[in-house]
Design a protein around this motif. Structure first.
Motif, PDB file in Angstrom:
ATOM      1  N   GLY A 239       0.782  -1.235   0.000  1.00  0.00           N
ATOM      2  CA  GLY A 239       0.000   0.000   0.000  1.00  0.00           C
ATOM      3  C   GLY A 239       0.811   1.280   0.000  1.00  0.00           C
ATOM      4  O   GLY A 239       0.267   2.352  -0.213  1.00  0.00           O
ATOM      5  N   ALA A 240       2.125   1.187   0.249  1.00  0.00           N
ATOM      6  CA  ALA A 240       2.945   2.401   0.264  1.00  0.00           C
ATOM      7  C   ALA A 240       3.214   2.852  -1.174  1.00  0.00           C
ATOM      8  O   ALA A 240       3.282   2.028  -2.079  1.00  0.00           O
ATOM      9  CB  ALA A 240       4.255   2.140   0.996  1.00  0.00           C
ATOM     10  N   LEU A 241       3.356   4.160  -1.374  1.00  0.00           N
ATOM     11  CA  LEU A 241       3.505   4.705  -2.727  1.00  0.00           C
ATOM     12  C   LEU A 241       4.714   5.625  -2.828  1.00  0.00           C
ATOM     13  O   LEU A 241       5.056   6.314  -1.865  1.00  0.00           O
ATOM     14  CB  LEU A 241       2.246   5.500  -3.112  1.00  0.00           C
ATOM     15  CG  LEU A 241       0.936   4.729  -3.224  1.00  0.00           C
ATOM     16  CD1 LEU A 241      -0.229   5.694  -3.408  1.00  0.00           C
ATOM     17  CD2 LEU A 241       0.987   3.741  -4.381  1.00  0.00           C
ATOM     18  N   PRO A 242       5.333   5.684  -3.989  1.00  0.00           N
ATOM     19  CA  PRO A 242       6.503   6.535  -4.193  1.00  0.00           C
ATOM     20  C   PRO A 242       6.126   7.973  -4.567  1.00  0.00           C
ATOM     21  O   PRO A 242       5.142   8.184  -5.275  1.00  0.00           O
ATOM     22  CB  PRO A 242       7.205   5.876  -5.394  1.00  0.00           C
ATOM     23  CG  PRO A 242       6.072   5.297  -6.195  1.00  0.00           C
ATOM     24  CD  PRO A 242       5.007   4.896  -5.204  1.00  0.00           C
ATOM     25  N   VAL A 243       6.888   8.945  -4.075  1.00  0.00           N
ATOM     26  CA  VAL A 243       6.742  10.333  -4.532  1.00  0.00           C
ATOM     27  C   VAL A 243       8.144  10.852  -4.865  1.00  0.00           C
ATOM     28  O   VAL A 243       9.069  10.750  -4.051  1.00  0.00           O
ATOM     29  CB  VAL A 243       6.076  11.231  -3.462  1.00  0.00           C
ATOM     30  CG1 VAL A 243       5.900  12.649  -3.996  1.00  0.00           C
ATOM     31  CG2 VAL A 243       4.725  10.669  -3.047  1.00  0.00           C
ATOM     32  N   LEU A 244       8.288  11.388  -6.050  1.00  0.00           N
ATOM     33  CA  LEU A 244       9.601  11.719  -6.598  1.00  0.00           C
ATOM     34  C   LEU A 244      10.254  12.927  -5.912  1.00  0.00           C
ATOM     35  O   LEU A 244       9.610  13.950  -5.699  1.00  0.00           O
ATOM     36  CB  LEU A 244       9.441  11.977  -8.101  1.00  0.00           C
ATOM     37  CG  LEU A 244      10.687  12.278  -8.921  1.00  0.00           C
ATOM     38  CD1 LEU A 244      11.704  11.148  -8.807  1.00  0.00           C
ATOM     39  CD2 LEU A 244      10.294  12.470 -10.388  1.00  0.00           C
ATOM     40  N   ASN A 245      11.536  12.800  -5.605  1.00  0.00           N
ATOM     41  CA  ASN A 245      12.345  13.851  -4.984  1.00  0.00           C
ATOM     42  C   ASN A 245      12.759  14.865  -6.065  1.00  0.00           C
ATOM     43  O   ASN A 245      13.433  14.530  -7.028  1.00  0.00           O
ATOM     44  CB  ASN A 245      13.586  13.181  -4.369  1.00  0.00           C
ATOM     45  CG  ASN A 245      14.476  14.145  -3.622  1.00  0.00           C
ATOM     46  OD1 ASN A 245      14.461  15.355  -3.882  1.00  0.00           O
ATOM     47  ND2 ASN A 245      15.252  13.619  -2.694  1.00  0.00           N
ATOM     48  N   LYS A 246      12.344  16.110  -5.862  1.00  0.00           N
ATOM     49  CA  LYS A 246      12.594  17.156  -6.847  1.00  0.00           C
ATOM     50  C   LYS A 246      14.087  17.404  -7.057  1.00  0.00           C
ATOM     51  O   LYS A 246      14.548  17.641  -8.179  1.00  0.00           O
ATOM     52  CB  LYS A 246      11.924  18.439  -6.348  1.00  0.00           C
ATOM     53  CG  LYS A 246      11.898  19.558  -7.339  1.00  0.00           C
ATOM     54  CD  LYS A 246      11.118  20.730  -6.747  1.00  0.00           C
ATOM     55  CE  LYS A 246      11.068  21.875  -7.725  1.00  0.00           C
ATOM     56  NZ  LYS A 246      10.386  23.037  -7.126  1.00  0.00           N
ATOM     57  N   GLU A 247      14.847  17.335  -5.965  1.00  0.00           N
ATOM     58  CA  GLU A 247      16.279  17.618  -6.065  1.00  0.00           C
ATOM     59  C   GLU A 247      16.995  16.543  -6.892  1.00  0.00           C
ATOM     60  O   GLU A 247      17.952  16.842  -7.612  1.00  0.00           O
ATOM     61  CB  GLU A 247      16.892  17.732  -4.655  1.00  0.00           C
ATOM     62  CG  GLU A 247      18.375  18.050  -4.619  1.00  0.00           C
ATOM     63  CD  GLU A 247      18.751  19.385  -5.268  1.00  0.00           C
ATOM     64  OE1 GLU A 247      17.848  20.184  -5.572  1.00  0.00           O
ATOM     65  OE2 GLU A 247      19.957  19.607  -5.490  1.00  0.00           O
ATOM     66  N   ALA A 248      16.524  15.300  -6.806  1.00  0.00           N
ATOM     67  CA  ALA A 248      17.121  14.232  -7.623  1.00  0.00           C
ATOM     68  C   ALA A 248      16.944  14.575  -9.104  1.00  0.00           C
ATOM     69  O   ALA A 248      17.863  14.405  -9.913  1.00  0.00           O
ATOM     70  CB  ALA A 248      16.483  12.886  -7.299  1.00  0.00           C
ATOM     71  N   VAL A 249      15.764  15.077  -9.443  1.00  0.00           N
ATOM     72  CA  VAL A 249      15.509  15.464 -10.830  1.00  0.00           C
ATOM     73  C   VAL A 249      16.415  16.639 -11.205  1.00  0.00           C
ATOM     74  O   VAL A 249      17.025  16.666 -12.279  1.00  0.00           O
ATOM     75  CB  VAL A 249      14.032  15.865 -11.026  1.00  0.00           C
ATOM     76  CG1 VAL A 249      13.780  16.284 -12.469  1.00  0.00           C
ATOM     77  CG2 VAL A 249      13.117  14.717 -10.626  1.00  0.00           C
ATOM     78  N   ASN A 250      16.521  17.582 -10.295  1.00  0.00           N
ATOM     79  CA  ASN A 250      17.348  18.753 -10.533  1.00  0.00           C
ATOM     80  C   ASN A 250      18.798  18.360 -10.834  1.00  0.00           C
ATOM     81  O   ASN A 250      19.417  18.865 -11.777  1.00  0.00           O
ATOM     82  CB  ASN A 250      17.283  19.639  -9.285  1.00  0.00           C
ATOM     83  CG  ASN A 250      17.548  21.074  -9.597  1.00  0.00           C
ATOM     84  OD1 ASN A 250      17.177  21.548 -10.675  1.00  0.00           O
ATOM     85  ND2 ASN A 250      18.214  21.761  -8.702  1.00  0.00           N
TER      86      ASN A 250
ATOM     87  N   GLU B 213      -0.202  14.478  -0.603  1.00  0.00           N
ATOM     88  CA  GLU B 213       1.176  14.551  -1.114  1.00  0.00           C
ATOM     89  C   GLU B 213       1.907  13.209  -1.032  1.00  0.00           C
ATOM     90  O   GLU B 213       3.028  13.091  -1.503  1.00  0.00           O
ATOM     91  CB  GLU B 213       1.965  15.644  -0.393  1.00  0.00           C
ATOM     92  CG  GLU B 213       1.985  15.489   1.099  1.00  0.00           C
ATOM     93  CD  GLU B 213       2.675  16.663   1.786  1.00  0.00           C
ATOM     94  OE1 GLU B 213       3.158  16.449   2.913  1.00  0.00           O
ATOM     95  OE2 GLU B 213       2.730  17.764   1.207  1.00  0.00           O
ATOM     96  N   LYS B 214       1.259  12.200  -0.450  1.00  0.00           N
ATOM     97  CA  LYS B 214       1.881  10.869  -0.410  1.00  0.00           C
ATOM     98  C   LYS B 214       1.459  10.003  -1.589  1.00  0.00           C
ATOM     99  O   LYS B 214       1.912   8.869  -1.737  1.00  0.00           O
ATOM    100  CB  LYS B 214       1.496  10.157   0.888  1.00  0.00           C
ATOM    101  CG  LYS B 214       2.088  10.790   2.136  1.00  0.00           C
ATOM    102  CD  LYS B 214       1.973   9.800   3.300  1.00  0.00           C
ATOM    103  CE  LYS B 214       2.310  10.426   4.622  1.00  0.00           C
ATOM    104  NZ  LYS B 214       1.104  10.878   5.338  1.00  0.00           N
ATOM    105  N   ASP B 215       0.529  10.493  -2.402  1.00  0.00           N
ATOM    106  CA  ASP B 215       0.080   9.733  -3.576  1.00  0.00           C
ATOM    107  C   ASP B 215       0.285  10.598  -4.821  1.00  0.00           C
ATOM    108  O   ASP B 215      -0.408  11.594  -5.026  1.00  0.00           O
ATOM    109  CB  ASP B 215      -1.398   9.344  -3.414  1.00  0.00           C
ATOM    110  CG  ASP B 215      -1.953   8.652  -4.663  1.00  0.00           C
ATOM    111  OD1 ASP B 215      -1.197   8.429  -5.624  1.00  0.00           O
ATOM    112  OD2 ASP B 215      -3.165   8.340  -4.663  1.00  0.00           O
ATOM    113  N   SER B 216       1.241  10.206  -5.647  1.00  0.00           N
ATOM    114  CA  SER B 216       1.581  10.994  -6.838  1.00  0.00           C
ATOM    115  C   SER B 216       0.443  11.039  -7.837  1.00  0.00           C
ATOM    116  O   SER B 216       0.471  11.849  -8.761  1.00  0.00           O
ATOM    117  CB  SER B 216       2.803  10.392  -7.533  1.00  0.00           C
ATOM    118  OG  SER B 216       3.883  10.318  -6.650  1.00  0.00           O
TER     119      SER B 216
END
Lengths: 94, 484, 482
Positions: free
Chosen positions: B47-58, C234-237
């Motif tokens: 059930g856990a979900l990923p959210v992208l790190n902006k600095e990694a993209v930067n 903000e935990k679900d893209s």
């Protein structure tokens, strides 16, 4: 396209499922039944159609690079089937 | 006998310098106890979900720009599916057919040849896996069990894939060094191979010189240092040549470099290779990079080694060779820049000390500059002491060794050990007179015309003063006394 | 009191005519009386729920109800939603004993709104199924007829509401898993627009299709729950940042002049005659209210089922890869190596339907077949969206039966996966297009409830609920009470 029980065995390997011969035979038959139904799709001409991977058409959400530690790491380890110290343990890999 | 040429491409994985992980807020700090930087996301809890790190993209954008790549306005994350105990979700979130950056190049200057342009196929973002610590044996072979530590799971990685443009192990090494330099200069990564923050696989094939077709390639893994990369490729090229010479075929396969044995060993053939079943990651939407973001990244792109080399030549009149030596390691160049700002004298003095004494010391001791205690301000202070004749250059050579080890200030060392230069004429004259008096035979010979003996008297004076006498002053006084 | 709707129970609470403790006790009495037959609950949190109820009563006494629209109201969760400190099984042997260490966003919103959580509800293993017969843990029956299935995969969530064993529940819907059991059990089931409700903490099945939604006794109750669980996270893209709305706002507006279209492909062959009749009667009642009802052809619908099973199982094959016996869940202890441990743990832990879908999804993604299956299916999704877009250019909503049949008997379809899959034929296109859809009870066939499905454009839940409420008012449908 129809799949053989050898194909099914390969797929079960990819999916890391240990199946008995009986299960393999049953799944082979059922998968063929479903895939046969899916052959409907072959009739459709979709060369110029873009796929829809998501019904949303925005860009992905971005998170600021801030550290926030999770508070229940011990709890995560408690669910482990085998744990030594603070590591999960698995049997030999090779 | 057929002449062969090697065709080599490198896949470089580098950690990105972010505070938090790629898809969760856990710390990326290295060296913490097992599983202390973990959360539901990076352990793959249901059930856990990923959210992208902006600095990694930067940082990925910055790297793409530094590698002269096209930054793709839209890139897509994909799931790369395979099972391994260090891969919590059973898939790695990576990029497949739409990477963040594509089609770039870097210019390299290998030790064994002319400057050359190497194509970059692509650079894509992905997450790292966890770490396995094998029990009961040194490595995975023979181990009875393995411990899984997920601190590294989901740390951001950038994979940089080169075109098969490299033709020798030396070129491969020069390319890898170039990439490392760019990563460090641009603040993208520490690019430290020892800590696994920079990893490299090589695709190697050979073909008759001048042939247009590529030969069958092998992929070499497990090269853990720059030296290992160069050696492994050399060994693999030789192995392939011998195989072909003996009438055997090269098999497309993955091979592991065994440093101790000095050989590459087959891991798996193409037939056994993974079927990764890539498909677009449904938990993330496409990564969109706006024109503004791109412009901002361009503006923030730090000065790279080439630009510094140029600047050092133009601003300070430093030779191209010295400028290159100074910029080989970013820490040295940064050290030089700070020192140059602090030092009012001729910047070439800094260069001389850095490139000879300091780099010589580092080489002997097998250290990095950052591992020593020497700071730019200390070096500048020492140069000041030479300039105002408080110490001689010879004394300074002794001082610098101590400063590297202890970090002590030059002034303090001079005070403590009484190394201050003797410039007082009366004091020097008294010492020199004593030396002349103590060596009547040499004085007689000198006066009889054996003027080369002046050097003997200088040497004696330096011996007596333990090097503290100012050489010009000694010369001057000697001339006066000898002629008298 | 357990028979009240959520709204009615809230009114009584707010007026001081009852207490949360009494309501909660009532619910547990109903559970105790009927669970031996219904078997909707996998875990029951009696003590915790009563403690929550007491705390709610304290707040109610002080009039401290601001920001707590569900204060003191007993609700239950499908057991694929994480609630920290509780077991989350997904009705699978592979997760038996697994304790959640975090809470799903939608569940947290219920807690923040003051809800009392009575327990977790049965489902088809990992939400894969249409009858809840695929639960590895227990057999939930339909409160209308214990010989029949409650539908699935949110069978427990539907049966518990129908049996008045809670005032509402949260389920998940990937291809009809909220709407179809709601139809089978004679209650309301709402699948929101993809992206409206955070999926964080919902154990994933088909990630690009899954949505959490309410199962309730009335349309208004569904709107009340949606008011609480909707919103950006903000935990679900894949959650969408939109201004909040009051989904109850239009419930009482009439639907005169609304243009509604019956889907041609879902009103003839393949739909049971009795179901068709119940729908026809419902349409007449909607016409009486001034709605204009026509028929629309959505030709790509005949490809929806195949496309759905390829997309959903492909995503599922990856989503279920994390159940490998390393960090949690079942592990085969006799395996001598990790590879064997993976294979045996998964073989022992997953049930037959889950394995079948993993096999199908793995095959559809494997080298050489990706373009023919997965990619093709995603293109069909585009065609289905285009069909809907054409319909919505002319109509406010499209209508169909929720399911081709009423609740069927246990075992009727277990050995024929394809016929089981066909029971989702009407609900699946809505997920493929990411639209909001609702099932409202509209009548009986053979003494069993029939559901009317309504779908509207993305993020038009207010309109969807308005039409659903009008249907509910005119249907004359009466809930059953055990």
């Amino acid at each position: 396209m129809s799949i053989s029980s050898e194909d099914a065995r390969h797929v079960a390997g990819l999916a890391r499922l240990e199946l008995t011969d009986k299960e393999l035979r049953a799944y082979t038959e059922q998968l063929n039944q479903i895939l046969n139904y899916a052959r409907e799709l072959e009739k459709l001409h979709t060369d110029n159609i873009e796929p829809t991977y998501s019904s949303l058409n925005t860009g992905t959400l971005l998170r600021e690079d801030k550290v926030c530690n999770f508070t229940d790491q011990a709890g995560l380890l408690e669910n482990g089937p085998e744990v030594a110290g603070s590591s999960f343990v698995v049997p030999r890999i090779l | 006998m057929t002449e062969y040429e090697a065709v080599i491409g490198l896949e470089i994985h580098t950690h990105l310098k972010t505070k938090s992980k790629m898809f969760c807020a856990c710390s990326t700090e290295f060296g913490r106890p097992p599983n202390s930087n973990i959360c539901p996301v990076c352990t793959g809890q249901p059930g856990a979900l990923p959210v992208l790190n902006k600095e990694a993209v930067n940082l990925a954008i910055r790297c793409g720009l530094a590698l002269n790549c096209t930054i793709n306005k839209k890139s897509v994350f994909a799931r790369k599916n395979y099972f391994y105990p260090d891969l919590p979700k059973g898939y790695q979130i990576s990029q497949f057919d739409l990477p963040v950056a594509s089609r770039g190049f870097v210019d390299i200057a290998p030790a064994d040849g002319a400057e050359k342009r190497i194509g970059i196929t692509r650079a894509h973002l992905e997450e790292d896996a966890g770490k396995l610590v094998h029990q009961g044996a040194e490595g995975i072979e023979g181990a009875t069990s393995s411990y899984v530590d997920l601190n590294r799971s989901s740390v951001p990685l950038l994979e940089i894939v080169s075109e098969p443009d490299l033709r020798s192990a030396a070129e491969a090494k020069a390319y890898l060094e170039k990439i490392k330099s760019i990563l460090q200069y641009a603040g993208i990564s520490d690019a430290n191979m020892e800590e696994g923050k920079l990893r490299c696989d090589a695709n190697v094939s050979i073909r008759p010189a001048g042939a247009a077709e590529f030969g069958v390639k092998t992929e070499i893994k497990n090269m853990n240092s720059f030296r290992a990369v160069e050696r492994a490729i050399k060994i693999e090229i030789e192995r392939q040549k011998q195989a072909l010479a003996a009438g055997r075929q090269i098999i497309q396969e993955t091979r592991s470099y065994d440093e101790a044995a000095g050989q590459t060993v087959s891991m798996r053939s193409k037939e056994e290779s993974h079927d990764y079943r890539y498909f677009p990651e449904p938990d993330l939407l496409p990564l969109l990079i706006s024109e503004d973001w791109l412009k901002q990244a361009q503006k923030e792109l730090p000065e790279l080694a080439e630009q510094r080399i140029k600047r050092y030549q133009e601003e300070y009149g430093i030779s191209a060779y010295d400028a290159r030596v100074l910029t080989l390691d970013k820490a040295t160049a940064d050290f030089f820049d700070t020192a140059a700002r602090l030092y009012a004298g001729d910047k070439k003095n800094i260069v001389n000390w850095l490139t000879t004494d300091v780099l010589g010391y580092l080489k002997n001791e097998d250290l990095e500059l950052s591992q020593t205690k020497l700071r730019p301000a200390n070096l500048v202070e020492m140069l000041g002491l030479i300039d105002n004749k408080t110490i001689s250059g010879k004394i300074a050579k002794e001082l610098i060794g101590q400063m590297l080890k202890t970090g002590e200030s030059a002034k303090k060392l001079v005070e403590q050990s009484g190394l201050r230069q003797i410039t007082d004429e009366a004091e020097l004259q008294k010492i020199i007179q004593e030396i002349l008096n103590a060596n009547p035979r040499q004085l007689e010979q000198y006066r009889a015309g054996k003027t080369a003996l002046k050097g003997y008297f200088v040497g004696e004076t330096m011996k007596r003063t333990k090097g503290r006498a100012s050489p010009p002053a000694v010369n001057q006084i000697l001339d006066k006394l000898l002629s008298g | 009191m357990h028979k009240l709707s959520l709204k009615e129970a809230r009114r009584k609470l707010w007026r001081g005519e009852t207490t949360s403790e009494l309501l909660t006790e009532n619910v547990f009495q109903q559970i105790q009386a009927h669970e031996p037959v219904v078997q909707a609950y996998l875990s029951i949190y009696r003590e915790q729920a009563l403690a929550q109820a007491k705390a709610a009563d304290e707040r109610l006494k002080k009039g401290d109800t601001d920001g707590a629209p569900l204060l003191g109201l007993p609700l239950a969760l499908k057991d694929n939603l994480n609630l920290a400190g509780t077991e989350t099984t997904c009705a699978s042997k592979i997760l038996k004993g697994y304790i959640s260490r975090y809470t799903a966003t939608a569940v947290q919103k219920l807690l923040d709104a003051g809800a009392v959580i009575t327990g977790k509800l049965n489902l088809d293993e990992f939400a894969m199924g249409s009858s809840t017969e695929n639960s590895a843990l227990q057999k939930t029956t339909n409160p209308w007829d214990k010989e029949r299935v409650p539908g699935g995969s949110s069978g427990g969530a539907a049966a518990a509401v129908a049996a008045d064993e809670c005032f509402g529940s949260l389920g998940s819907d990937t291809g009809g898993s909220i709407r179809q059991p709601a139809a089978f059990c004679g209650i309301v089931g709402l699948k929101p627009t993809y992206g409206l409700v955070s999926r964080y903490g919902l154990v994933a099945f088909g990630s690009s299709l899954d949505q959490i939604g309410p199962l309730t006794k009335t349309v208004e109750d569904a709107a009340l729950l949606l008011n609480v669980i909707a919103g950006y996270d903000e935990k679900d893209s894949t959650s969408v940042n939109r201004p909040p709305e009051d989904y109850t706002a239009d419930l009482n507006s009439d639907i005169a002049g609304k243009r509604l279209a019956v889907i041609k492909e879902l009103s003839g062959e393949g739909i049971d005659a009795g179901v068709r009749q119940a729908i026809e009667k419902m349409l007449d009642k909607l016409r009486e209210q001034g709605a204009v009802i026509e028929t629309v052809a959505l030709p790509s619908f005949k490809y929806a089922l195949a496309a759905y099973y390829l997309v959903a199982t492909s995503e599922a094959s990856a989503n279920l890869a994390r159940f490998d016996g390393v960090r949690f869940g079942h592990r085969n202890k006799s395996a001598r190596g990790t590879l064997e441990m993976f294979k045996r743990s998964r073989a022992e832990g997953f049930g037959p339907e889950v394995k079948r879908r993993i096999m199908l999804g793995t095959y559809a993604l494997s080298a050489g077949y990706y373009d023919a299956y997965y990619l093709k299916a995603q293109k069909v999704r585009t065609l289905i969206r285009q069909d809907y877009a054409r319909a919505f250019a002319k109509y406010d909503a499209v209508l169909s039966p929720t399911s081709p049949s009423v609740a069927f008997k246990f075992g009727a379809k277990v050995n024929d996966p394809l016929s089981m899959y066909l029971s989702d034929i009407a609900t699946i296109p809505v997920n493929l297009a990411g639209l909001p859809g609702i099932s409202v009870p509209c009548g009986l066939e053979n003494k069993l409830p029939v559901g009317l499905q309504i779908a509207t454009p993305e993020f038009t839940e207010r309109k969807l609920l308005q039409i659903a409420a009008a249907a509910e008012r005119s249907s004359g449908f009466e809930r059953m009470h055990l």
